[in-house]
Design a protein around this motif. Sequence first.
Motif: not given
Length: 148
Positions: A80-90, A111-124
């Motif tokens: 909510t203060a700063k934002t990071i662009p993310v690219s994920y393949r999967g 280039d400031g993009t975060f190249r993700a190898t894993e994405v975890l989401a909340k569970h509930d």
Amino acid sequence: MKPRSKRLVLVGGGVALLVAAVALVLNAFQQNLVFFHTPTEVVAGKAPSGKTFRIGGLVETGSIRREADGITVRFAVTDTAKTIPVSYRGTLPDLFKEGKGAVVQGRLEADGTFRATEVLAKHDENYMPPEAAHAVEQAHKAGATVAQ
């Protein structure tokens, strides 16, 4: 060789093996250690360059874009203060949605993009990783201080 000398050699050999085993375990632990950073810390340059780390926060509303290949997804993570662009393949987790908590692991590109190898989401509905919840809380406090 005297019995006392044999014992000393055996004890010395055992200690050397124990030290070697501990050194190998600590080395493996150090290589697999992944630190967590907020988007604000990443923008401030506090994240390691060229190393794997995690970013946590909320998936910014309206930021999810799927590429034509059907596998690559681009989105933004914010505290909510700063934002990071993310690219994920999967494949993304089923619970991955805009406005919800997520933690991504990967590396920051030049280039400031975060190249993700894993994405975890909340569970509930009530869960957000403790680090991400703390980051969002700190960002809200910082925003409230600036607004006053």
